[in-house]
Design a protein around this motif. Structure first.
Motif, PDB file in Angstrom:
ATOM      1  N   TRP A 255       1.079  -1.310   0.006  1.00  0.00           N
ATOM      2  CA  TRP A 255      -0.062   0.313   0.148  1.00  0.00           C
ATOM      3  C   TRP A 255       0.561   0.919   0.233  1.00  0.00           C
ATOM      4  N   LEU A 256       1.769   1.547   0.805  1.00  0.00           N
ATOM      5  CA  LEU A 256       3.058   2.903   1.003  1.00  0.00           C
ATOM      6  C   LEU A 256       3.257   2.557  -0.117  1.00  0.00           C
ATOM      7  N   GLY A 257       4.212   1.623  -1.276  1.00  0.00           N
ATOM      8  CA  GLY A 257       4.348   1.839  -2.126  1.00  0.00           C
ATOM      9  C   GLY A 257       3.515   2.583  -3.256  1.00  0.00           C
ATOM     10  N   THR A 258       2.383   1.707  -3.504  1.00  0.00           N
ATOM     11  CA  THR A 258       1.841   2.162  -4.872  1.00  0.00           C
ATOM     12  C   THR A 258       1.217   3.809  -3.739  1.00  0.00           C
ATOM     13  N   HIS A 259       1.074   3.848  -2.850  1.00  0.00           N
ATOM     14  CA  HIS A 259      -0.044   5.240  -2.625  1.00  0.00           C
ATOM     15  C   HIS A 259       1.361   5.881  -3.081  1.00  0.00           C
ATOM     16  N   ALA A 260       2.435   6.358  -2.559  1.00  0.00           N
ATOM     17  CA  ALA A 260       3.639   6.707  -2.596  1.00  0.00           C
ATOM     18  C   ALA A 260       3.844   7.086  -3.993  1.00  0.00           C
ATOM     19  N   LEU A 261       3.627   6.155  -4.917  1.00  0.00           N
ATOM     20  CA  LEU A 261       4.021   6.075  -6.679  1.00  0.00           C
ATOM     21  C   LEU A 261       2.964   7.143  -7.182  1.00  0.00           C
ATOM     22  N   ASP A 262       1.504   6.919  -6.423  1.00  0.00           N
ATOM     23  CA  ASP A 262       0.021   7.307  -7.373  1.00  0.00           C
ATOM     24  C   ASP A 262       0.749   8.983  -7.035  1.00  0.00           C
ATOM     25  N   ILE A 263       1.290   9.632  -6.012  1.00  0.00           N
ATOM     26  CA  ILE A 263       1.404  10.354  -5.943  1.00  0.00           C
ATOM     27  C   ILE A 263       2.874  11.109  -5.972  1.00  0.00           C
ATOM     28  N   GLY A 264       3.420  10.019  -6.842  1.00  0.00           N
ATOM     29  CA  GLY A 264       4.482  10.951  -7.650  1.00  0.00           C
ATOM     30  C   GLY A 264       5.751  10.332  -6.965  1.00  0.00           C
ATOM     31  N   ALA A 265       6.294   9.992  -5.897  1.00  0.00           N
ATOM     32  CA  ALA A 265       7.469   9.792  -5.247  1.00  0.00           C
ATOM     33  C   ALA A 265       7.416   8.029  -5.607  1.00  0.00           C
ATOM     34  N   LEU A 266       8.755   8.841  -6.002  1.00  0.00           N
ATOM     35  CA  LEU A 266       8.709   6.775  -7.602  1.00  0.00           C
ATOM     36  C   LEU A 266       9.224   6.330  -6.310  1.00  0.00           C
ATOM     37  N   SER A 267       9.972   7.135  -5.322  1.00  0.00           N
ATOM     38  CA  SER A 267      11.130   5.828  -4.955  1.00  0.00           C
ATOM     39  C   SER A 267      10.792   4.482  -3.825  1.00  0.00           C
ATOM     40  N   VAL A 268       9.705   5.588  -3.181  1.00  0.00           N
ATOM     41  CA  VAL A 268       9.032   4.716  -1.998  1.00  0.00           C
ATOM     42  C   VAL A 268       8.603   3.130  -2.584  1.00  0.00           C
ATOM     43  N   SER A 269       8.123   2.489  -3.954  1.00  0.00           N
ATOM     44  CA  SER A 269       7.826   1.887  -3.988  1.00  0.00           C
ATOM     45  C   SER A 269       8.972   1.216  -4.511  1.00  0.00           C
ATOM     46  N   LEU A 270      10.240   1.014  -4.418  1.00  0.00           N
ATOM     47  CA  LEU A 270      11.264   0.518  -5.296  1.00  0.00           C
ATOM     48  C   LEU A 270      11.376  -0.254  -3.734  1.00  0.00           C
ATOM     49  N   TYR A 271      11.826   0.912  -2.743  1.00  0.00           N
ATOM     50  CA  TYR A 271      11.674   0.390  -1.238  1.00  0.00           C
ATOM     51  C   TYR A 271      10.852  -0.937  -1.010  1.00  0.00           C
ATOM     52  N   THR A 272       9.807  -0.025  -0.865  1.00  0.00           N
ATOM     53  CA  THR A 272       8.604  -1.199   0.073  1.00  0.00           C
ATOM     54  C   THR A 272       8.866  -2.473  -0.621  1.00  0.00           C
ATOM     55  N   PHE A 273       9.111  -2.045  -2.193  1.00  0.00           N
ATOM     56  CA  PHE A 273       9.085  -3.575  -2.428  1.00  0.00           C
ATOM     57  C   PHE A 273      10.251  -4.915  -2.471  1.00  0.00           C
ATOM     58  N   ARG A 274      11.338  -3.710  -2.456  1.00  0.00           N
ATOM     59  CA  ARG A 274      12.403  -4.933  -1.743  1.00  0.00           C
ATOM     60  C   ARG A 274      12.441  -5.425  -0.235  1.00  0.00           C
ATOM     61  N   ASP A 275      11.855  -4.433   0.521  1.00  0.00           N
ATOM     62  CA  ASP A 275      11.218  -5.129   2.271  1.00  0.00           C
ATOM     63  C   ASP A 275      10.259  -5.921   2.132  1.00  0.00           C
ATOM     64  N   ARG A 276       9.288  -6.239   1.109  1.00  0.00           N
ATOM     65  CA  ARG A 276       8.233  -6.848   1.208  1.00  0.00           C
ATOM     66  C   ARG A 276       9.232  -8.179   0.679  1.00  0.00           C
ATOM     67  N   GLU A 277       9.377  -8.373  -0.531  1.00  0.00           N
ATOM     68  CA  GLU A 277      10.489  -9.821  -0.442  1.00  0.00           C
ATOM     69  C   GLU A 277      10.780 -10.247   0.663  1.00  0.00           C
ATOM     70  N   LEU A 278      11.417  -9.884   1.402  1.00  0.00           N
ATOM     71  CA  LEU A 278      12.075 -10.399   3.161  1.00  0.00           C
ATOM     72  C   LEU A 278      10.344 -11.097   3.798  1.00  0.00           C
ATOM     73  N   ILE A 279       9.394 -10.421   3.249  1.00  0.00           N
ATOM     74  CA  ILE A 279       8.894 -11.482   3.740  1.00  0.00           C
ATOM     75  C   ILE A 279       8.111 -12.779   2.917  1.00  0.00           C
ATOM     76  N   LEU A 280       7.978 -12.281   2.110  1.00  0.00           N
ATOM     77  CA  LEU A 280       7.258 -13.595   1.125  1.00  0.00           C
ATOM     78  C   LEU A 280       8.820 -14.009   1.286  1.00  0.00           C
ATOM     79  N   ASP A 281      10.197 -14.268   1.575  1.00  0.00           N
ATOM     80  CA  ASP A 281      11.277 -15.435   1.432  1.00  0.00           C
ATOM     81  C   ASP A 281      10.596 -15.949   2.459  1.00  0.00           C
ATOM     82  N   ILE A 282       9.784 -15.252   3.952  1.00  0.00           N
ATOM     83  CA  ILE A 282       9.275 -16.277   5.116  1.00  0.00           C
ATOM     84  C   ILE A 282       8.393 -17.197   4.581  1.00  0.00           C
ATOM     85  N   PHE A 283       7.578 -16.634   4.144  1.00  0.00           N
ATOM     86  CA  PHE A 283       6.163 -17.032   3.355  1.00  0.00           C
ATOM     87  C   PHE A 283       7.126 -18.579   2.820  1.00  0.00           C
ATOM     88  N   GLU A 284       7.976 -18.067   1.360  1.00  0.00           N
ATOM     89  CA  GLU A 284       8.621 -19.232   1.007  1.00  0.00           C
ATOM     90  C   GLU A 284       9.046 -20.545   1.963  1.00  0.00           C
TER      91      GLU A 284
END
Lengths: 341, 240, 205, 409
Positions: free
Chosen positions: D131-160
């Protein structure tokens, strides 16, 4: 009639245009790499060493794509608008002095295409013409998003052009000339403040104007955080939503060339252009322009986007009064004679 | 010399053709674009006459601002709402033609009398060169001889701006917005539209939860348990 | 956090996992909402049942809006949050009435849930709850879309999840086949795919 | 009887008809639009850039999960719940599984409950990061989405690591977990909990005090608390308006009553408050996970097995005849909960996710209703968009935090 200067100018203009196109191509590469670094990514690195051939691949891809004209587009205007944008973009670079005269094959060659006495105004005029490519493209697409993008762009460019022009008036007052060559000459002098010897760059004597120019230039070139006409998350790329293939690439070229030209002009007006320590030369101009370009990319990677009304409010309620104050103060200083910097 | 004449004829020809296009084009946007083309060519002719400042001013003011605004308005207005371009009553068309002729005659008279008399005006090339160039000459002339007209024009433009603002009437927008809020928003079911007298839930009262500063001069209330709902505050000052 | 170091106190767990007390007393005669509704709407009240700790009040459909309004505005009940509104097609379970409209209410101040039900037959209407809760708007539209229950007084009752021109009826009804009524012509297949369960025809080689 | 051959009755109100006759720019936003988070379509009526009317149109991702639920056995429905809100799949699993367990009257072992809480909170963080990444991207902050998706990978790794899948995890089962906890998993989760606060600080550096971000979010999309309750909002949309309602606190399920955490409440009810609330919720989730890791028993059963509703463990199937029979019946026929109906809600990252299940005593649910939070929350978009600008609509869609798979189901 003496043909020689004319031919030399044309040749120099030809060289300049090609250098700009090359610089633009590598500006796209640089931007993608830099933004990737800001965002903890790698960026394009598969095409050639460090991805250096990526711009060429992009160009080939764009040229080989289908040129689509929407059914309800205003066909003629739709086809011409990107060309207009592209043709007008590099014209501003004609007045940038790239150095003093050099001797090539026994001939005096000026390292600028032309030195007209209204060079700074000419730059503004070309910039104000550049909006036609956007507004006509947005109108002719027959798409409401494009139309909104075009309208935003119109209002934005008109507002920020005012700020851009007014921020330069202080420099005109100090130099008494509109010619970039003259402005450069003035900056090549040395400013002595007490025991301190500083270059007479207008960054030091016109800091407020510099900030205003910087903000207005970002807005003028439609870059983040002022990229409202092409806000992809709101307007889906705005005025060039319907463009594809090489017509799209013309808009792309125009945007990046505009950035480079504005950077060159800013470096010439405020940072002393080719003036620098050790040996003056075009490399200093390149370094300074690169700083501006880096700044552009940095802004894009960092800041959210303004809303339309906030953007207009910023121009008319903040920047314009500041520019007028700057002009007033500079004029008074000049009037009382302490401004003979 | 011949090449300059050739260029002049080229520019003049395009300017005239574009000017004809302004009148003849069916689409108002095409008219405006033709006008731009005409202006640019006229600016180029100014450059040939060594009036660079005038040329640049022409481009900045007319093509860069005024025609852009015209286009702006044209785009906002729906095409079918525009008046018929080549229509009108015969009388109106005749009067328009006559007025155009009168205007042409005036301009021709001005040019012809000046060139026939051979008077170079008060700023011959030597005088311009003496003050440093035509920009400086224009500046001097404008801010010494024509000081009063300049101020009068500025005042006039200011009055026009204020008048335009008044005509556009921002408070009317507010009114319409209020109407839009009441009527036209399709949250058809929101309580003010349906049942204005009955508040759906009472406002929470004061509370004593921990408040955590959260940036941007905001605080977050950190609720520890759910019993505190009725004492929940959090709100109050800002009303729509 | 000031009390971050505080040792957490394990709460007393109820005997059975579902007995949480979030729905009030399990005996209908002790439940305040049941008592109040029974008293106020004597003729509209039908029954109150408990299953797994969950209290359900069944009322006549004409009185649904009044009952919910009463529950919302009663100073001691204050069921002010419309959690959910849906329907159940009771075709296989009983004869009359055909549908149950199920309203899940929640009282944020009292932290208590309540379920209100009313039966409705095909062709009858249910009073809309939109005048009471703005949030009922889409829930009722979905209910109309999926079951064909018409809510009287809804300002904007049209399909929501299915297309506006959907002409195959309402898919959550029990008689609606899982694959729809119509044959579905698939490109590359010899004959249309049947809308019943079974093996699909293989594409021609 | 409704005649289906006739077109759907569209009861247009008087106000709507007035809108249709006015001459404004009608802008069709979506279903293919970069910032509608999927296939949401919003029909905007604009006056200049100002929104006069706003009509969300949904259903482009409707797959009939509720209908499918009526034709699958109870245990077969769990994977379908993954597909509703695919951004926080374990939370959906949890809601369904708890509802069925309540229907059957069983409870998972304590260890499984702690791990369920850990997984649900990780899912909440993952969802908030998206949510944070896409919300920030909608408002125009480009980089936040990349950071949040990078950190979400860690959670997905835990799930995996835990269940082998990253997005549609299908990790919870009725009665607990059938998988074992990998020995390395607790340390992995702890590492993540140590890492994430730094990352959140990074996002906040980029956004929280950024003047453009403040200008874009403050005072936009204000929802008063009584309006928020009337619109049945839940989750951060409700708490941003200052209403204290969190299912984890109000009606604790699992073992949330043993955990010490706070529920952040906004004070102004605008986009910025909802942003602050969600960012704070991520921090609180980390606290919950850390406490769960401290309290969870190191070993013990993960699956309840003394009942007729749960598949018996493998070793008992192989050793006892009774369990072998039960296993056979469970696999061939499924289990049959008692007749009745339950509604069970969990606090999903987007709000209250409720499952309403009606059982007729057969192995297939008679009715399975998903009360998805973003479907209900989304209907407040027209209210929030009153008098907003076009760019605000994008921010508002972001602030409601929708996933179209969950809205359309």
């Amino acid at each position: 009639m003496d043909w020689e200067p004319l031919i030399v100018s044309y040749l120099f203009g030809f060289v300049l245009l090609n250098v700009l196109l090359l610089a633009m191509a590598y500006m796209t590469w640089l931007e993608r790499r830099l933004v990737a670094f800001f965002q903890d990514r790698i960026g394009p690195n598969r095409t050639g060493p460090f991805g250096l051939l990526q711009p060429i691949a992009d160009a080939v891809k764009l040229i080989s794509k289908e040129d689509i004209v929407p059914a309800n587009a205003d066909r003629l205007v739709f086809l011409v608008a990107p060309l207009l944008s592209f043709v007008l973009a590099p014209l501003g670079a004609l007045v940038v002095p790239f150095g003093d005269a050099v001797t090539v094959f026994g001939r005096q060659v000026n390292l600028y295409v032309i030195d007209i006495n209204v060079a700074a105004l000419y730059f503004l005029a070309v910039g104000s013409m550049g909006v036609y490519g956007i507004i006509l493209g947005g109108y002719a697409s027959g798409n409401r998003y494009s139309l909104l993008g075009a309208l935003r762009s119109t209002a934005q460019v008109i507002s920020y052009e005012l700020v851009l022009g007014l921020s330069l008036v202080g420099i005109f007052i100090l130099t008494g000339s509109l010619s970039l060559v003259d402005i450069l000459r003035v900056q090549q002098r040395t400013l002595v403040l007490g025991g301190l010897e500083l270059p007479n760059w207008f960054l030091l004597s016109q800091p407020l104007a510099f900030v205003l120019f910087l903000i207005a230039a970002v807005a003028e070139t439609n870059r983040a955080p002022f990229d409202l006409p092409e806000a992809e998350t709101e307007l889906i790329a705005g005025y060039f939503t319907e463009y594809s293939g090489f017509r799209f690439s013309f808009y792309f070229l125009a945007e990046y060339i505009n950035m480079i030209v504005v950077s060159l002009i800013a470096a010439t007006l405020f940072l002393g252009g080719i003036d620098g320590p050790f040996v003056d030369g075009v490399w200093w101009l390149a370094v300074k322009a690169f700083i501006f370009l880096f700044f552009y990319v940095w802004l894009r990677a960092t800041l959210p986007r303004f809303r339309y009304d906030q953007l207009m409010g910023l121009a008319w309620k903040v920047l314009l009064p500041l520019a007028l104050i700057n002009i007033g103060v500079t004029g008074l200083v000049r009037l009382w004679g302490i401004g003979a910097l | 010399m011949a090449i300059e004449v050739l260029i002049f004829y080229l520019l003049a020809g395009v300017a005239i053709a574009a000017a004809a296009g302004v009148v003849l084009a069916r689409n108002p946007v095409h008219s405006a674009v033709s006008l731009v083309l005409s202006f640019v060519n006229v600016a180029a002719i100014y450059v040939m006459l060594r009036a660079e400042f005038l040329a640049v001013a022409q481009v900045i003011v007319y093509t860069g601002a005024i025609i852009v605004l015209v286009l702006f308005v044209l785009m906002l207005v729906q095409q079918q709402d525009l008046p018929e371009f080549h229509g009108g009553r015969p009388l109106r068309r005749a009067v328009g033609f006559l007025l155009g002729l009168v205007l042409l005659a005036e301009v021709a008279a001005a040019i012809l009398t000046r060139s026939l008399r051979g008077a170079p005006g008060s700023w011959p090339p030597e005088a311009v060169a003496a003050v440093g160039g035509n920009i400086q000459a224009i500046g001097r002339e404008l801010y010494s001889v024509y000081m009063l007209p300049i101020q009068a024009t500025a005042l006039l433009l200011l009055a026009a701006t204020v008048g335009a603002l008044f005509l556009a009437r921002p408070e009317l927008i507010e009114e319409r917005l209020a109407v839009a809020r009441r009527l036209f928003t399709i949250s058809l079911a929101h309580p003010r539209g349906v049942d204005p007298l009955q508040p759906v839930a009472e406002l929470p009262g004061p509370h004593d939860n921990e408040r955590k500063p959260a940036g941007g001069d905001r605080v977050l209330v950190m609720a520890r348990n759910a019993e505190e709902f009725t004492e929940q505050p959090a709100w109050g000052e800002i009303r729509r | 956090m000031s009390d971050e170091q505080q040792a957490p106190v394990p709460a007393l767990r109820p005997r059975e996992p579902w007995q949480t007390g979030y729905w009030g007393p399990t005996n209908p005669d002790e439940h305040p909402a049941v008592i109040a509704v029974r008293q106020r709407f004597a003729e509209a009240f039908e029954e109150a049942v408990t299953f797994r700790d969950e209290m359900t009040i069944r009322v006549k459909r004409e009185a649904l809006r009044e009952v919910v309004a009463f529950l919302r505005d009663h100073p001691e009940l204050r069921y002010n949050h419309l959690t959910d509104l849906t329907a159940v097609d009771m075709l296989n379970l009983r004869d009359e009435p055909r549908f149950d409209v199920v309203v899940q209410l929640y009282s944020i101040p009292r932290r208590q849930r309540l379920r209100v039900k009313c039966g409705v037959n095909d062709g009858e209407t249910v009073p809309s709850l939109v005048p009471l809760f703005a949030g009922a708007n889409w829930l009722e539209r979905e209910c109309y879309d999926m079951f064909g229950i018409v809510f009287e007084g809804h300002p904007d009752l049209r399909r929501i999840l299915l297309p506006d021109d959907w002409d195959e009826g309402h898919p959550l009804r029990k008689e609606y086949p899982l694959r729809g009524y119509r044959d579905y012509v698939q490109p590359g297949f010899e004959r249309p795919a049947p809308r019943v369960r079974g093996s699909l025809p293989r594409p021609r080689p | 009887m409704i005649d289906f051959t006739q077109p759907t009755p569209v009861l247009l109100s008087e106000e709507r008809q007035i809108t249709e006759t006015r001459r404004e720019l009608v802008l069709n936003m979506g279903p293919q639009h970069p910032s509608t988070h999927g296939v949401l379509r919003v029909r905007l009526t604009l006056e200049g850039e100002m929104v006069v009317a706003c009509d969300p149109v949904i259903g482009y991702l409707h797959r009939g999960v509720e209908k499918l639920g009526e034709s699958h056995r109870y245990a077969q429905i769990v994977p379908w719940t993954d597909r509703t809100d695919y951004v926080a799949a374990p939370s959906n699993n949890l809601g369904y599984v708890l509802a069925v367990e309540k229907l059957c009257g069983i409870e998972a072992p304590e260890r499984a409950q702690y791990w369920r809480m850990i997984m649900a909170e990780l899912a909440r963080i993952a969802s908030h990061l998206v949510w944070l990444g896409t919300h920030a991207l909608d408002i125009g902050a480009l980089s936040v989405s990349l950071y949040t998706f990078r950190d979400r990978e860690l959670i997905l790794d835990i799930f995996e690591k835990f269940c082998g899948a990253r997005l549609t995890t299908n990790m919870m089962e009725i009665g607990g977990f059938s998988r074992q906890i990998p020995p390395a998993l607790p340390e992995m989760v702890r590492d993540f909990c140590r890492y994430l606060p730094k990352a959140i600080r990074e996002y906040e550096d980029l956004l929280t005090e950024n003047p453009i971000w403040l200008a874009r979010t403050k005072g936009v999309g204000i929802v008063e608390p009584e309006i928020a309750i009337s619109y049945s909002l839940t989750g951060a949309c409700l708490r941003g308006s200052g209403v204290n309602y969190d299912v984890r606190k109000a009606m604790p399920y699992l073992l949330y009553d043993r955990i010490d955490f706070a529920v952040p409440l906004g004070t102004h009810g605008d986009v910025y408050d909802r942003y602050l609330v969600r960012v704070e919720e991520m921090r609180q989730s980390i606290r919950i996970i850390e406490q769960c890791l401290d309290q969870v028993p190191a070993d013990g059963p993960l699956m309840a097995y003394e009942s007729n509703y749960v598949i018996p463990p493998h070793e008992r199937v192989m050793t006892t005849a009774e369990d072998m029979q039960r296993h056979f019946i469970w696999v061939i026929k499924g289990f049959s909960p008692p007749k009745g109906e339950v509604y069970h809600a969990v606090e999903h990252s987007k709000g209250e996710l409720g499952y309403y299940i009606v059982s007729d005593g057969s192995p297939i649910p008679y009715r399975m209703r998903i009360r998805s939070p973003d479907f209900v929350n989304l209907q407040s978009l027209p209210y929030m968009a009153q008098g907003a600008m076009l760019a605000d609509v994008v921010a508002l869609i972001g602030t409601i935090d929708i996933v179209l798979g969950s809205v359309d189901r």
